[in-house]
Design a protein around this motif. Structure first.
Motif, PDB file in Angstrom:
ATOM      1  N   LEU A  90       0.839  -1.203   0.000  1.00 52.97           N
ATOM      2  CA  LEU A  90       0.000   0.000   0.000  1.00 52.97           C
ATOM      3  C   LEU A  90       0.871   1.249   0.000  1.00 52.97           C
ATOM      4  O   LEU A  90       0.595   2.223  -0.705  1.00 52.97           O
ATOM      5  N   PHE A  91       1.939   1.206   0.778  1.00 56.69           N
ATOM      6  CA  PHE A  91       2.880   2.326   0.840  1.00 56.69           C
ATOM      7  C   PHE A  91       3.559   2.521  -0.513  1.00 56.69           C
ATOM      8  O   PHE A  91       3.658   3.636  -1.029  1.00 56.69           O
ATOM      9  N   GLY A  92       4.004   1.422  -1.101  1.00 59.44           N
ATOM     10  CA  GLY A  92       4.669   1.498  -2.398  1.00 59.44           C
ATOM     11  C   GLY A  92       3.747   1.944  -3.512  1.00 59.44           C
ATOM     12  O   GLY A  92       4.174   2.595  -4.467  1.00 59.44           O
ATOM     13  N   ASP A  93       2.462   1.620  -3.392  1.00 59.17           N
ATOM     14  CA  ASP A  93       1.488   2.007  -4.414  1.00 59.17           C
ATOM     15  C   ASP A  93       1.250   3.513  -4.403  1.00 59.17           C
ATOM     16  O   ASP A  93       0.942   4.113  -5.431  1.00 59.17           O
ATOM     17  N   GLN A  94       1.413   4.122  -3.236  1.00 63.89           N
ATOM     18  CA  GLN A  94       1.164   5.554  -3.098  1.00 63.89           C
ATOM     19  C   GLN A  94       2.397   6.393  -3.403  1.00 63.89           C
ATOM     20  O   GLN A  94       2.286   7.525  -3.872  1.00 63.89           O
ATOM     21  N   LEU A  95       3.580   5.840  -3.126  1.00 64.82           N
ATOM     22  CA  LEU A  95       4.827   6.579  -3.340  1.00 64.82           C
ATOM     23  C   LEU A  95       5.723   5.777  -4.280  1.00 64.82           C
ATOM     24  O   LEU A  95       6.336   4.786  -3.880  1.00 64.82           O
ATOM     25  N   ALA A  96       5.787   6.212  -5.525  1.00 66.21           N
ATOM     26  CA  ALA A  96       6.481   5.453  -6.567  1.00 66.21           C
ATOM     27  C   ALA A  96       7.946   5.189  -6.228  1.00 66.21           C
ATOM     28  O   ALA A  96       8.485   4.124  -6.548  1.00 66.21           O
ATOM     29  N   GLU A  97       8.602   6.153  -5.565  1.00 61.58           N
ATOM     30  CA  GLU A  97      10.029   5.985  -5.278  1.00 61.58           C
ATOM     31  C   GLU A  97      10.302   4.857  -4.283  1.00 61.58           C
ATOM     32  O   GLU A  97      11.428   4.360  -4.177  1.00 61.58           O
TER      33      GLU A  97
END
Length: 348
Positions: A40-47
């Motif tokens: 979920l974190f990675g889905d929101q912040l591409a970097e």
């Protein structure tokens, strides 16, 4: 959390449920929560997408391994199995090559072997069950598979689910559609039998209406009421459109199909305008509606709109675009196929 839940009324209980898993003494529940949080974190912040997915995969592997060897001997075990299944479905729908269908199917099969009275479960547990049932059923509809469980909520038809709102009862009709479509695909019954069964299913869908609890308007906000009623409407219309395409292949009776398609898309547009948010658990309805579109301009608008309608994850958006383009391409090349042949055209 809007992309998961039918409305803000459920935010607090859902948040408490998630946090409680992080502090659980059971390592597998913590792993499940961390795997979900990572993607979920990675889905929101591409970097952070790549490192988040790597962390998520490591934790998810542990959870899947535990789920494979899991035994249900009590109601608490059943709840744990549901939590693990829902967590892994969430993870799978955020990663490339994630197979949410297999996870939901396996978990539901595990639960089915217990012959538990699922309708007697508390509302929060049924929410988890419906998450898995909806995930499996939507894929079964596309593939003409038979789902694992036909949910029976007689006496509890007006309960409000955190994911599918008032629409849980329609999944019994979706099960019946899958059963008919699967039977046709595998030639398990004669044509007269199929048509009689399909007519009964069609009548059930046409007459289905969501039932509301007595305190519905007081308990939920206006936006939530709009979303729940719209969710029920587009799912019912999608069921009718699928039945239409079981009767008639793409390329025939297109006028009727397009009318249902426009009704579904108009409802999505109305809700987006009123509430500025998507309707959870309705990507399948939008996909079915978009299959009917032929004009290039309309198709372009449908793809653009999908960014606001299909919001579960970036991977879900990509999967939507892949499937709809495959069907459009087949239609553009003159292929005429029935719904129960759709699996031959939409890839894996």
């Amino acid at each position: 959390m809007d992309k998961f839940l039918i409305g803000p009324t459920f935010h607090e209980t859902h948040h408490i449920s998630f946090v409680s898993r992080l502090v659980q003494p059971t390592p597998v529940l913590r792993d499940a929560a961390v795997a979900c949080a990572a993607v979920l974190f990675g889905d929101q912040l591409a970097e952070y997408a790549k490192p988040s997915v790597e962390v998520g995969h490591k934790r998810a592997a542990s959870v899947v391994s535990a789920l494979r060897s899991f035994n249900i001997s009590s109601e608490q075990d059943l709840v744990v199995a549901l939590i693990l299944g829902v967590s892994m479905v969430t993870f799978a729908m955020h990663v490339q090559k994630g197979n949410a269908y297999l996870i939901s199917h396996y978990t539901l099969s595990l639960i089915k072997t217990q012959n538990a009275d699922l309708s007697a479960l508390d509302s929060s547990t049924i929410d988890l069950l419906m998450c898995l049932i909806s995930t499996e059923t939507f894929e079964c509809l596309l593939r003409s598979y038979k789902p694992t469980i036909r949910i029976d909520l007689r006496g509890r038809e007006n309960r409000v689910d955190r994911y599918v709102g008032l629409s849980a009862p329609i999944f019994a009709h979706f099960y019946d559609i899958c059963e008919v479509s699967s039977s046709i695909r595998h030639s398990e019954v004669t044509r007269p039998e199929i048509l009689r069964h399909l007519e009964t299913v069609h009548d059930g869908v046409c007459h289905w209406q969501p039932l509301t609890p007595v305190d519905f308007l007081e308990r939920f906000t206006k936006a939530e009421v709009v979303n729940m009623m719209a969710q029920a409407k587009v799912l019912r219309l999608a069921a009718m459109l699928i039945i239409h395409r079981i009767y008639h292949p793409y390329g025939q009776s297109d006028k009727e199909g397009l009318m249902l398609s426009k009704a579904i898309i108009s409802e999505f547009e109305r809700v987006l305008q009123l509430s500025q948010r998507s309707i959870p658990c309705t990507a399948l309805a939008y996909l079915v509606a978009c299959f009917e579109i032929s004009g290039m301009e309309e198709r372009s608008s449908a793809i653009e709109r999908s960014e606001k309608v299909v919001t579960f994850s970036k991977q879900a958006q990509l999967n939507f675009k892949t499937k709809v383009n495959l069907v459009w391409n087949a239609k553009d090349h003159g292929c005429q196929f029935y719904w129960f042949q759709l699996d031959d055209y939409i890839g894996t």
